[in-house]
Design a protein around this motif. Sequence first.
Motif, mmCIF file in Angstrom:
data_model
loop_
_atom_site.group_PDB
_atom_site.id
_atom_site.type_symbol
_atom_site.label_atom_id
_atom_site.label_comp_id
_atom_site.label_asym_id
_atom_site.label_seq_id
_atom_site.Cartn_x
_atom_site.Cartn_y
_atom_site.Cartn_z
ATOM 1 N N UNK A 214 -8.174 32.459 32.402
ATOM 2 C CA UNK A 214 -7.725 33.286 33.511
ATOM 3 C C UNK A 214 -6.264 33.102 33.866
ATOM 4 N N UNK A 215 -5.577 32.122 33.235
ATOM 5 C CA UNK A 215 -4.171 31.868 33.511
ATOM 6 C C UNK A 215 -3.289 32.543 32.461
ATOM 7 N N UNK A 216 -1.986 32.666 32.780
ATOM 8 C CA UNK A 216 -1.054 33.310 31.870
ATOM 9 C C UNK A 216 0.313 32.658 31.994
ATOM 10 N N UNK A 217 1.186 32.956 31.039
ATOM 11 C CA UNK A 217 2.585 32.512 31.087
ATOM 12 C C UNK A 217 3.422 33.474 30.255
ATOM 13 N N UNK A 218 4.742 33.438 30.476
ATOM 14 C CA UNK A 218 5.658 34.180 29.629
ATOM 15 C C UNK A 218 5.841 33.430 28.304
ATOM 16 N N UNK A 219 6.007 34.173 27.219
ATOM 17 C CA UNK A 219 6.327 33.558 25.938
ATOM 18 C C UNK A 219 7.763 33.044 25.947
ATOM 19 N N UNK A 220 8.007 32.014 25.175
ATOM 20 C CA UNK A 220 9.371 31.533 24.993
ATOM 21 C C UNK A 220 10.111 32.490 24.057
ATOM 22 N N UNK A 221 11.431 32.411 24.068
ATOM 23 C CA UNK A 221 12.226 33.252 23.174
ATOM 24 C C UNK A 221 11.860 32.989 21.717
ATOM 25 N N UNK A 222 11.633 31.725 21.384
ATOM 26 C CA UNK A 222 11.265 31.382 20.015
ATOM 27 C C UNK A 222 9.927 32.014 19.635
ATOM 28 N N UNK A 223 8.973 32.016 20.544
ATOM 29 C CA UNK A 223 7.675 32.631 20.277
ATOM 30 C C UNK A 223 7.810 34.134 20.092
ATOM 31 N N UNK A 224 8.609 34.765 20.944
ATOM 32 C CA UNK A 224 8.825 36.211 20.823
ATOM 33 C C UNK A 224 9.438 36.537 19.472
ATOM 34 N N UNK A 225 10.468 35.808 19.100
ATOM 35 C CA UNK A 225 11.187 36.093 17.864
ATOM 36 C C UNK A 225 10.363 35.793 16.620
#
Length: 230
Positions: A214-225
């Motif tokens: 049920x929780x969330x977070x923003x991805x890191x730039x490294x994860x996005x890339x």
Amino acid sequence: MRLDKFICKSTALNKEQARLAIANSDVLVNELIVVEPAFQVHENNIIMLNKKVLTARSFRYLLLHKPANTICSNVDEIYPSALNLLDIEHVSELHIAGRLDADTTGLILITDDGRWTFNITLPNNGCEKVYRVGLSRDIKEEVTTQFKQGIQLQGEEKLTLPATLEILSPKEMRLTLTEGKFHQVKRMFSAVGNRVISLHREKIGHVTLDVEEGQWRYLTLQEVQSFCKE
């Protein structure tokens, strides 16, 4: 990106209001009036609404630990949308990159960047998805070879792409695959005479689920890339 979506992403207008502005000839793309909401615009276009240049908000990239009995949709149906768990603005602009069934738990990726989603979901890109699978019956060791060679699903002409099956216990597996056919995991095990009773996605590409249900977070730039093709 569609013109109506760009306007929503760069103003406080909803889709209906954006389409009305377009129909009223209030929108210019590179100094030309455009009255088609589906008109495709790009980063280097100059888009104006009522003579004001618009700048789209930055794309967002999130992961969410999806609970059971939620759906990967932007609207509630029989079950509520998993997006209801996000306490951020403009949730309606987001979509889920690679859906899970209502009874499946685990990692989902959420964004408003359609091209980024394409890199994740296109089978030819080889983005691996890792699932923990609970079965109703003990599995035979030779099934791992069948999964590696490809499984013939009912109603499909071609075998599934090679998948890696790791046996954790007689009724618990870890499955890694690069496709996302309709109910694929359940259909694969059905094809070898077994039934999935629990399904949980642990990982997509290099991104591992690391938040509570049920929780969330923003991805890191490294994860996005890590999902962006060179």
